[in-house]
Design an enzyme around this catalytic site. Structure first.
Site, PDB file in Angstrom:
ATOM      1  CE  LYS A 116      -3.923  -1.994   2.816  1.00 31.37           C
ATOM      2  NZ  LYS A 116      -5.059  -1.998   2.059  1.00 31.37           N
ATOM      3  CD  GLU A 200      -4.413   5.808   4.481  1.00 31.61           C
ATOM      4  OE1 GLU A 200      -5.582   5.745   4.972  1.00 31.61           O
ATOM      5  OE2 GLU A 200      -3.994   5.363   3.556  1.00 31.61           O
ATOM      6  CG  HIS A 235     -12.078  -0.887   8.995  1.00 31.02           C
ATOM      7  ND1 HIS A 235     -12.588   0.434   8.925  1.00 31.02           N
ATOM      8  CD2 HIS A 235     -11.231  -0.711  10.147  1.00 31.02           C
ATOM      9  CE1 HIS A 235     -12.198   1.158  10.122  1.00 31.02           C
ATOM     10  NE2 HIS A 235     -11.488   0.428  10.700  1.00 31.02           N
ATOM     11  NE  ARG A 292      -7.753  -8.886  -4.309  1.00 27.56           N
ATOM     12  CZ  ARG A 292      -8.933  -8.206  -3.642  1.00 27.56           C
ATOM     13  NH1 ARG A 292     -10.061  -8.235  -4.584  1.00 27.56           N
ATOM     14  NH2 ARG A 292      -8.734  -7.641  -2.774  1.00 27.56           N
TER      15      ARG A 292
HETATM   16  P1  ADP Z   1      -8.002  -3.327   2.936  1.00 27.30           P
HETATM   17  O1  ADP Z   1      -7.126  -3.455   1.864  1.00 27.30           O
HETATM   18  O2  ADP Z   1      -7.671  -4.135   4.242  1.00 27.30           O
HETATM   19  O3  ADP Z   1      -9.423  -3.766   2.733  1.00 27.30           O
HETATM   20  P2  ADP Z   1      -8.441  -0.676   2.564  1.00 27.30           P
HETATM   21  O4  ADP Z   1      -7.372   0.266   2.568  1.00 27.30           O
HETATM   22  O5  ADP Z   1      -9.108  -1.155   1.521  1.00 27.30           O
HETATM   23  O6  ADP Z   1      -8.257  -1.903   3.280  1.00 27.30           O
HETATM   24  O7  ADP Z   1      -9.676   0.034   3.651  1.00 27.30           O
HETATM   25  C1  ADP Z   1     -10.725  -0.536   4.015  1.00 27.30           C
HETATM   26  C2  ADP Z   1     -11.845   0.223   4.733  1.00 27.30           C
HETATM   27  O8  ADP Z   1     -11.149   0.839   5.747  1.00 27.30           O
HETATM   28  C3  ADP Z   1     -12.345   1.319   3.580  1.00 27.30           C
HETATM   29  O9  ADP Z   1     -13.224   0.589   2.877  1.00 27.30           O
HETATM   30  C4  ADP Z   1     -12.632   2.388   4.517  1.00 27.30           C
HETATM   31  O10 ADP Z   1     -13.879   2.149   5.162  1.00 27.30           O
HETATM   32  C5  ADP Z   1     -11.690   2.205   5.834  1.00 27.30           C
HETATM   33  N1  ADP Z   1     -10.567   2.949   5.354  1.00 27.30           N
HETATM   34  C6  ADP Z   1      -9.381   2.860   4.857  1.00 27.30           C
HETATM   35  N2  ADP Z   1      -8.619   4.056   5.128  1.00 27.30           N
HETATM   36  C7  ADP Z   1      -9.371   5.043   5.687  1.00 27.30           C
HETATM   37  C8  ADP Z   1      -8.969   6.317   6.172  1.00 27.30           C
HETATM   38  N3  ADP Z   1      -8.012   7.053   6.019  1.00 27.30           N
HETATM   39  N4  ADP Z   1     -10.010   6.899   6.885  1.00 27.30           N
HETATM   40  C9  ADP Z   1     -11.185   6.517   7.279  1.00 27.30           C
HETATM   41  N5  ADP Z   1     -11.483   5.228   6.720  1.00 27.30           N
HETATM   42  C10 ADP Z   1     -10.475   4.320   6.013  1.00 27.30           C
END
Ligand code: ADP
Length: 677
Positions: A116, A200, A235, A292
């Site tokens: 990431k 973040e 999440h 993917r």
């Molecule tokens: P993963 O790859 O584990 O699924 P993601 O980066 O796609 O993780 O994030 C999953 C979820 O977490 C997002 O859909 C969102 O709801 C929440 N999320 C991720 N980053 C943030 C952020 N900076 N602020 C608020 N919510 C976040």
């Protein structure tokens, strides 16, 4: 086009890929672990190869075994599905060096997006807007914390190798940073073999909106619009929809362009998803790109009329994209609900068990069910506890939502706790209908979705009781019709007792609330109910009929329609606006668990990760005592009160069954009572 492909996956996605391959006349090879010897994907494929033990580390994650299976069967290409080896650059490379086509992007693109933090650096250069944060190489806890402190709380810790919400922790204040970092690192290490973190800024009310992109080998790229996946727990997505409600076409185009920019920046090929957080003011930030097919790809298929697996196969075989951007259009609205074996009332913990009864709603142009299990199959501790994906389509959002609620109310699963009622409550909640979405939706509307309040629950008591009475009468009639003396009063279960009034007592447990109902039969079809629960005593008159699972009721003149699904002595009641669970309390089954002891049985089958305190140590209320992991999610068991851990009945590394006793805990005498609750 290929003649034969191998699917390096299991469950619903393996079945889904096989379906398209078959449609295109491509032969299929499945792979399977010990636990999956009789799985649906194995029986659907033309051939299947056993690749190892039940844990994925001993089978689905072993690149060499999968490759050997491809060579053995002469498969020309491998479809990795999602999860497992799908984003594993080494595996894709190994396919290539064995002259087997990896149905996915080139190695370089997987590598670029695999981390990431590296992905963010690339996107920053390409001019794609990012969530503010630290994604550097210096991983010392002090540095990470320094960045978090400087950024201001809340922050989100994320595994750089992450996926599926694993290795992710919100931190709301500086004091909590260290414990959260440790937990996130541990979870990440066990899931991805890598514990690097990024920090973040945590946005508090964003929507998760992602763009489906597709690129071919000739360098053409299109986006197939967006999906809104804001409804999440832990999440992780639970309900996804396309298009995103209320999406401004300008924002859609801007996000689509940014997503294609991201794809082009890494010379992408095949299906990919660029995930964004969309803020209230329509600004959007790049989160990550998944290289993917996504779990939720069906909603895109439903609104575009395209088969994305077919597109993947065509592109991997060297063909051009089937359509241009101008030819792609959005038609109608689609939802996907993920049906999980999990307990929403217990923090959505995964559950395991045998699907003793499984009847999905009937499929139609409006309803699609993607699943990898059949009645009698096991939901085991080894894999993701998703039972199925329920996908619906209709010409607009309101109608599609009604389809979703209806299909959920027809979903019948016995043998384990599932999230079906929870999904139904979500789908019928007013804020969801109004599309008032953000990633905190479930938390924000907890009261509404979980239906915990006593007065809420009592609204359903008459329907539940009426169902029980009618069912009883029906069963009695069925029994009587088989008997030599069908008119004998001894077959009647309508409360008739020689020489006494037609009164029956129904001690009910309804969504965890105990309620006693007195039902008096007035005549053949009318009853009078008196309810005694936590709210005031009420008396009503009702009548109705039962037809299969359909319940028609007249409650004090108000006619309503509901359906009831029975499973293992538990009944799920679906009304127009909510679903509740009820059961009849059997006499003497009553000892409620001692509150202090309740937290100390394993909430699910899993592995003990750590015991953060020593036996014999005094602990504070809410202090972490046992850390478990199941299905790659960590779960912390905390002290329910101040007290002492007298003894542990488990060791780190132990595999324990759900319900197994883990700890002997003694609550401190005086405060514990006042403190707990
Ligand atoms: P993963 O790859 O584990 O699924 P993601 O980066 O796609 O993780 O994030 C999953 C979820 O977490 C997002 O859909 C969102 O709801 C929440 N999320 C991720 N980053 C943030 C952020 N900076 N602020 C608020 N919510 C976040």
């Amino acid at each position: 086009m290929f003649d034969k492909i191998l699917i390096a996956n299991r469950g619903e996605i393996a079945c889904r890929v096989i379906r398209t391959a078959r449609k295109l006349g491509i032969r299929t090879v499945a792979v399977y672990s010990d636990a999956d010897a009789n799985a649906l994907h194995v029986s659907m494929a033309d051939e299947a190869v056993h690749i190892g033990g039940s844990p994925s580390k001993e089978s689905y994650l072993l690149a060499d075994r999968v490759l050997d299976a491809a060579k053995l069967t002469g498969a020309q290409a491998v479809h990795p599905g999602y999860g497992f080896l799908s984003e594993n650059a080494a595996f894709s490379e190994a396919c290539k060096s064995n002259d087997i086509v990896f149905i996915g992007p080139p190695v370089g693109a997987i590598e670029s997006m695999g981390s990431k933090s590296a992905a963010k650096q690339i996107m920053e250069k390409a001019g794609v807007p990012l969530v503010p944060g630290y994604h550097g190489d210096d991983q010392s806890p002090a540095i990470l914390k320094q960045h978090a402190d400087a950024m201001g709380y809340p922050v989100l810790l994320k595994a750089t190798a992450g996926g599926g919400g694993k290795g992710m922790r919100e931190v709301w204040k500086s004091e909590d940073f260290d414990e959260a970092l440790e937990a996130a690192k541990r979870e990440s290490l066990s899931s991805f073999g890598d514990d690097r973190m990024l920090v973040e800024k945590y946005l508090t009310q964003p929507r998760h909106v992602e763009i489906q992109v597709f690129c071919d080998q000739a360098g053409n790229g299109v986006y197939l619009f967006e999906r809104d996946c804001s409804v999440q727990r832990r999440h992780q997505k639970v309900i996804e929809e396309a298009p995103a409600p209320g999406m401004n076409p300008m924002v859609r185009a801007a996000m689509g362009d940014a997503a294609l920019l991201a794809a082009k920046a890494i010379n992408y090929e095949g299906a990919g998803t660029v995930e964004f957080l969309l803020d209230k003011d329509d600004t959007f930030f790049f989160m990550e790109m998944n290289t993917r097919l996504q779990v939720e790809h069906p909603v895109t298929e439903m609104i575009t009329g395209q088969d994305l697996v077919e597109w993947q196969l065509r592109v991997a075989a060297g063909q051009d994209l089937p359509l241009t951007q101008e030819q792609l259009q959005i038609n109608g609205h689609s939802f996907e609900a993920r049906i999980y074996a999990e307990d929403p009332d217990n923090d959505f913990l995964p559950v395991t068990g045998t699907l003793s009864y499984l009847q999905p709603p009937e499929e139609s142009p409006h309803v699609r069910v993607d699943t990898g299990v059949l009645q009698g199959d096991e939901v085991s501790v080894f894999y993701d506890p998703m039972i199925a994906k329920l996908i619906v389509w209709d010409e607009n959002r309101d109608r599609a939502l009604s389809r979703l609620a209806e299909a959920l109310s027809q979903y019948r699963i016995s043998g384990m706790t599932t999230n079906v009622e929870f999904l139904y409550n979500l789908a019928t909640a007013e804020p969801f209908r109004k599309a008032d979405l953000d990633t905190g939706f479930i938390e924000k509307h907890r009261e509404l979705i979980f239906h915990k309040k006593a007065e809420e629950v009592e609204r359903y008591v008459p329907l539940a009781t009426l169902y029980l009475i009618l069912k009883r009468n029906q069963d009695a009639a069925a029994l009587a019709s088989q008997s030599a003396d069908p008119h004998s009063p001894w077959h009647a279960t309508n409360g008739w007792r020689s020489g006494s009034a037609n009164v029956h007592d129904y001690p009910l447990l309804i969504n965890g609330e105990e309620v006693t109902v007195l039902a008096e039969q007035i005549d053949a079809s009318r009853f009078s109910l008196t309810t005694r629960g936590s709210a005031s005593e009420v008396s009503i008159q009702l009548s109705g009929s039962l037809n299969g699972s359909g319940l028609h009721a007249d409650i004090d003149g108000h006619r309503v329609h509901a359906s009831v699904v029975a499973h293992d002595g538990i009944y799920s009641l679906f009304t127009q606006d909510a679903a509740v669970q009820f059961s009849v309390i059997e006499p003497d089954c009553g000892d409620l668990d001692d509150e202090a002891a309740a937290g100390f049985t394993a909430p699910m089958t899993g592995t003990i990760v750590a015991l953060p305190v020593e036996a014999g140590t005094p602990v504070k209320k809410d202090q972490a005592i046992v850390i478990m992991e199941a299905m790659k999610m960590e779960h912390t068991i905390r002290a329910p009160a101040d007290g002492t851990v007298v003894e542990f009945y488990c060791q780190p590394g132990d595999l324990v069954d759900g319900g197994a006793e883990l700890v002997n805990f003694e609550a401190a005498k005086s405060e514990s009572k006042a403190d707990s609750e």
